[in-house]
Scaffold this motif. Structure first.
Motif, PDB file in Angstrom:
ATOM      1  N   THR A 517       0.812  -1.228   0.000  1.00  0.00           N
ATOM      2  CA  THR A 517       0.000   0.000   0.000  1.00  0.00           C
ATOM      3  C   THR A 517       0.838   1.267   0.000  1.00  0.00           C
ATOM      4  N   LEU A 518       2.152   1.151   0.281  1.00  0.00           N
ATOM      5  CA  LEU A 518       3.041   2.310   0.180  1.00  0.00           C
ATOM      6  C   LEU A 518       4.479   1.822   0.084  1.00  0.00           C
ATOM      7  N   THR A 519       5.341   2.651  -0.513  1.00  0.00           N
ATOM      8  CA  THR A 519       6.773   2.357  -0.607  1.00  0.00           C
ATOM      9  C   THR A 519       7.546   3.631  -0.285  1.00  0.00           C
ATOM     10  N   LEU A 520       8.802   3.463   0.133  1.00  0.00           N
ATOM     11  CA  LEU A 520       9.665   4.590   0.481  1.00  0.00           C
ATOM     12  C   LEU A 520      11.039   4.362  -0.135  1.00  0.00           C
ATOM     13  N   GLN A 542      -4.751   6.688   2.091  1.00  0.00           N
ATOM     14  CA  GLN A 542      -4.618   6.397   3.519  1.00  0.00           C
ATOM     15  C   GLN A 542      -3.978   7.574   4.243  1.00  0.00           C
ATOM     16  N   GLU A 543      -3.992   7.504   5.575  1.00  0.00           N
ATOM     17  CA  GLU A 543      -3.277   8.454   6.403  1.00  0.00           C
ATOM     18  C   GLU A 543      -1.847   7.958   6.609  1.00  0.00           C
ATOM     19  N   ARG A 562      -0.119  11.743  10.631  1.00  0.00           N
ATOM     20  CA  ARG A 562      -1.404  11.224  10.166  1.00  0.00           C
ATOM     21  C   ARG A 562      -2.022  12.121   9.091  1.00  0.00           C
ATOM     22  N   LYS A 563      -1.201  12.451   8.101  1.00  0.00           N
ATOM     23  CA  LYS A 563      -1.672  13.272   6.988  1.00  0.00           C
ATOM     24  C   LYS A 563      -2.352  12.371   5.959  1.00  0.00           C
ATOM     25  N   LYS A 564      -3.554  12.765   5.530  1.00  0.00           N
ATOM     26  CA  LYS A 564      -4.298  11.953   4.577  1.00  0.00           C
ATOM     27  C   LYS A 564      -3.787  12.207   3.167  1.00  0.00           C
ATOM     28  N   TYR A 565      -3.469  11.124   2.443  1.00  0.00           N
ATOM     29  CA  TYR A 565      -2.939  11.214   1.098  1.00  0.00           C
ATOM     30  C   TYR A 565      -3.805  10.403   0.144  1.00  0.00           C
ATOM     31  N   GLU A 566      -3.935  10.925  -1.052  1.00  0.00           N
ATOM     32  CA  GLU A 566      -4.512  10.157  -2.139  1.00  0.00           C
ATOM     33  C   GLU A 566      -3.396   9.371  -2.831  1.00  0.00           C
ATOM     34  N   LEU A 589       8.274   5.456   7.925  1.00  0.00           N
ATOM     35  CA  LEU A 589       7.058   5.816   7.199  1.00  0.00           C
ATOM     36  C   LEU A 589       5.992   4.792   7.568  1.00  0.00           C
ATOM     37  N   GLU A 590       4.868   5.263   8.102  1.00  0.00           N
ATOM     38  CA  GLU A 590       3.839   4.345   8.587  1.00  0.00           C
ATOM     39  C   GLU A 590       2.480   4.752   8.045  1.00  0.00           C
TER      40      GLU A 590
END
Length: 603
Positions: A517-520, A542-543, A562-566, A589-590
C-alpha cells in the motif's frame, strides 16, 4: 502541486521554502543538452572545508554531487587549479592550500580528488570537466599564505608579472606557455577527464599599463603591444587545441570568456569589452575552430543594456559550427549573495534557460554549485528538478568528434525484490582496438503497450530514467512497473548510443506487489549535512506519518502526523540541522497497513 499523468499524481512539497513552478512546452525542448554547474574551490567558495579530514571533504563533495544530480545537472566543472596549485597529485605544481591548509602538503590519509570526483560523478551520470585558471599565480599579493618551494613563483620568478595586487604568469614568455601546455598534457594523460575547461583570467580585468614592457621588447617585434598580447593568448589556445585534438580527441574542451565581447556589440549592449581588456578574443578561437565550445559568462538579467537575450542571441551567431553553453548567474537568485538591486526574480533563471532552448542553444552552466540548494535561491533547485530538467538528458554530441557507436550490452536482467527492483547488466567489452567503450549506460523504461512488434523502441528523454557508469541500478517499487519493459544502451564519450538491449525479467518469490500500500525510497542525500529528501509512493489512499528515531528508539522528530494522502508519488524536503550531529537515525514511514524503516546519517 500538479499532475504528471492522468492516473498518477506527483506532488512536490518543500517545507520552509516556496518552490516556484515555471512549466512550459519549451522547458523540455532539448533532446540533448549540457546542463552544467561550476564547483569553485578558490578561497573555498563551494568546496572543501580547508584542512579538514579526508573523510569530511569526501562527504562534502558527495553532498554537492547529490544536490546537483537532484537538480538535473549532467556536467560538473570542477576547479582543480586556482593559483598555480593542484587539487590532485601533480608532477608540476604543489598541493593546494585550499585543500590541506598548507601549500605543498598532501592530504592525509592520502586521496586524489580528481580520481574520486570522476568516479562519483560518473556513477551519477554526470561528466567531469577539469577547470583550470591559466595565468593567476597569486590572487592577492598583500594577503596570501606561505608558498611551497615547488610553487611557480619560487621556481620561475622571471616568468612572473605583477599587476597591481595580483601575480600572474606572464603570457608573453614562450617557456611559460609551453609549461602550461605540458601541464594540460599530464592532466589529460593521467586522468582522461571528460573535458578540460579554462576560465576568463587571461590578462587582468584591472587593465595593463607597462608591466610587460620588457617582455614585449624581447618578443613583440613587428606588432603593436595590443596585437602581441592578443597573440600570446591565441598561441596558448592554439597549442592546447592541437594537443587535445590530436592526442586526446575524446576530451571536450572550451573556455568561459567575459560575456561581452566588445561594448556596443551587439547594438544596445554597454559594458566592459572583454576581448580588449583581457585579450581573450573568443571570435578568433571560434573562427579557427580551436575550441569545442564557448561558455561566455552572461551574468545579467533579461532586458537592459546587458540583456541576456541579446547577448546569447549574438553569441549563437558566432559559433562556426561549435557549441555555445552560456554561463548563468545562479548566485544572483540568492538574496544572501547579491544586492537587492541586482537580485534576480524567482523566474529569471528559468526564463533564461527557456530562451536558450527556444533558440536551440545546446546548453548552459550555472555559477555556482553552492547556489543550487534546496533552501536558497528562491526555489531554483525545485524548478530545475521538477520543471526545467524534469527529464534526463545526454550531453550534446559534437559532429566533429567520433560518431561511432559503442559496444552494446549483451546480457542483463531485472529482478523483483522486497524493497524494489535490481537492474543489472554485463559490462560492454571491446572485441578489437577499434571498438568504442561506453562512458555511461542509459536505462529506459517503456510501457509495453507502446512497443510495436519487430520495431526498435523509441528512446526518448521521457523514458530515460537513469544514466550511470555502474552496471547495476536499484529502482523503487511501482504498481505499473510490471507493465513496462526495460532497455539498456551503452553511451560513448560523445553521447552516441548503442543499439538498445532488452532486459530479461526474473521474478523472485516475495510478497505480491499488488498487496503493498506504500513504498519509500532511500533517503537522499545519505549521508547529509542536515538536508533530507524523501520520495514515497502511496499505492492506496490512507493516512501517513513520518517520524525520526534514534537507533536506541528515542523519538526525535515528527515530519508528518497522520496526513491523509490520495494515491500518488510524493517528495518532501526537510532541513534537519536541529538534530544532534553526527548521528545515525531511523526514518519510519507508517500508513494504515504498512510500516517502512530506512537508515539515514547526518554529519
Amino acid at each position: 502541486m500538479y499532475k504528471n499523468q492522468p492516473e498518477l499524481m506527483k506532488k512536490f512539497i518543500y517545507l520552509g521554502i516556496t518552490i516556484a513552478s515555471f512549466i512550459s512546452p519549451k522547458a523540455f525542448a532539448q533532446t540533448q543538452e549540457l546542463r552544467g554547474a561550476w564547483i569553485a574551490t578558490v578561497i573555498n567558495l563551494d568546496w572543501p572545508s580547508r584542512g579538514s579530514t579526508t573523510e569530511k571533504q569526501q562527504k562534502e563533495l558527495l553532498f554537492i554531487f547529490d544536490r546537483l544530480q537532484i537538480s538535473g545537472i549532467n556536467t560538473i566543472f570542477f576547479q582543480i587549479r586556482c593559483e598555480a596549485d593542484a587539487f590532485y597529485q601533480s608532477d608540476y605544481e604543489p598541493w593546494s592550500y585550499y585543500l590541506t591548509g598548507k601549500q605543498g602538503q598532501a592530504p592525509e590519509p592520502f586521496w586524489d580528488p580528481i580520481i574520486f570526483a570522476k568516479q562519483e560523478a560518473h556513477k551519477r551520470g554526470m561528466e567531469l570537466h577539469l577547470w583550470l585558471n591559466p595565468y593567476r599565480v597569486i590572487r592577492s599579493i598583500s594577503s596570501t599564505y606561505p608558498k611551497d618551494s615547488t610553487h611557480l613563483s619560487v621556481r620561475h620568478p622571471t616568468w612572473m608579472m605583477p599587476v597591481k595586487n595580483t601575480l600572474l604568469l606572464n603570457p608573453g614568455i614562450p617557456d611559460a606557455r609551453s609549461y602550461f601546455t605540458q601541464l594540460i598534457a599530464q592532466l589529460a594523460l593521467k586522468y582522461q577527464p571528460d573535458g578540460i575547461h579554462l576560465d576568463d583570467y587571461f590578462y587582468p580585468y584591472e587593465g595593463m599599463t607597462n608591466e610587460d614592457a620588457a617582455t614585449f621588447e624581447k618578443y613583440g617585434a613587428g606588432k603593436t603591444i595590443h596585437e602581441w598580447r592578443e597573440d600570446n593568448i591565441n598561441l596558448m589556445v592554439k597549442d592546447v587545441s592541437y594537443l587535445l585534438s590530436t592526442e586526446f580527441p575524446t576530451i571536450k574542451w572550451g573556455i568561459s570568456p567575459f560575456g561581452i565581447w566588445k561594448s556596443g556589440t551587439p547594438a544596445g549592449i554597454v559594458g566592459l569589452s572583454g576581448a580588449s581588456v583581457t585579450y581573450g578574443n573568443a571570435l578568433k578561437w571560434l573562427s579557427e575552430k580551436w575550441v569545442d565550445y564557448i561558455a561566455p559568462q552572461l551574468y545579467w538579467a533579461i532586458g537592459g543594456s546587458q540583456d541576456f537575450k541579446s547577448l546569447s542571441n549574438w553569441w549563437s551567431l558566432q559559433l562556426n559550427g561549435r557549441h555555445l553553453y552560456p554561463g548563468i548567474a545562479a548566485y544572483k537568485a540568492e538574496p544572501s549573495m547579491t544586492s537587492l538591486a541586482s537580485l534576480y526574480k524567482a523566474d529569471e533563471i528559468p526564463k533564461q534557460i527557456e530562451h536558450l532552448r527556444d533558440r536551440q542553444i545546446p546548453g548552459w552552466i550555472l555559477f555556482r554549485a553552492a547556489n543550487i540548494s534546496q533552501t536558497a535561491t528562491q526555489g531554483l533547485p525545485g524548478s530545475l528538478a521538477n520543471d526545467m530538467n524534469k527529464y534526463l538528458s545526454l550531453t550534446p554530441s559534437m559532429h566533429w568528434k567520433s560518431q561511432q557507436k559503442p559496444v552494446a550490452v549483451k546480457s542483463g536482467n531485472i529482478v523483483l525484490q522486497q524493497n524494489g527492483y535490481l537492474v543489472k547488466w554485463q559490462k560492454s567489452l571491446a572485441a578489437s582496438e577499434n571498438d568504442v567503450l561506453p562512458r555511461f549506460y542509459g536505462l529506459y523504461e517503456i510501457p509495453k503497450d507502446s512497443l510495436l512488434q519487430n520495431e526498435k523502441p523509441k528512446l526518448t528523454n521521457d523514458k530515460l530514467i537513469r544514466i550511470t557508469s555502474d552496471t547495476f541500478i536499484h529502482l523503487p517499487l511501482k504498481t505499473d512497473r510490471d507493465k513496462s519493459e526495460f532497455f539498456i544502451t551503452a553511451i560513448s564519450p560523445n553521447s552516441i548510443q548503442s543499439e538498445p538491449f532488452q532486459l530479461t525479467r526474473q521474478v523472485t518469490s516475495i510478497r505480491e506487489l499488488n498487496n503493498l500500500t506504500l513504498t519509500l525510497e532511500d533517503p537522499f542525500p545519505n549521508p547529509s549535512d542536515g538536508e533530507l529528501n524523501l520520495s514515497y509512493n502511496i499505492i492506496k489512499d490512507q493516512e501517513v506519518s513520518i517520524n525520526i528515531y534514534s537507533l536506541t528508539g528515542h523519538h526525535l522528530a515528527t515530519l508528518l502526523n497522520r496526513k491523509k494522502y490520495e494515491k500518488g508519488e510524493y517528495s518532501l524536503c526537510f532541513n534537519l540541522n536541529s538534530l544532534p550531529k553526527p548521528g545515525m537515525y531511523l526514518i519510519i514511514l507508517e500508513g494504515k497497513w504498512d510500516r517502512i524503516i530506512k537508515k539515514w546519517v547526518s554529519y
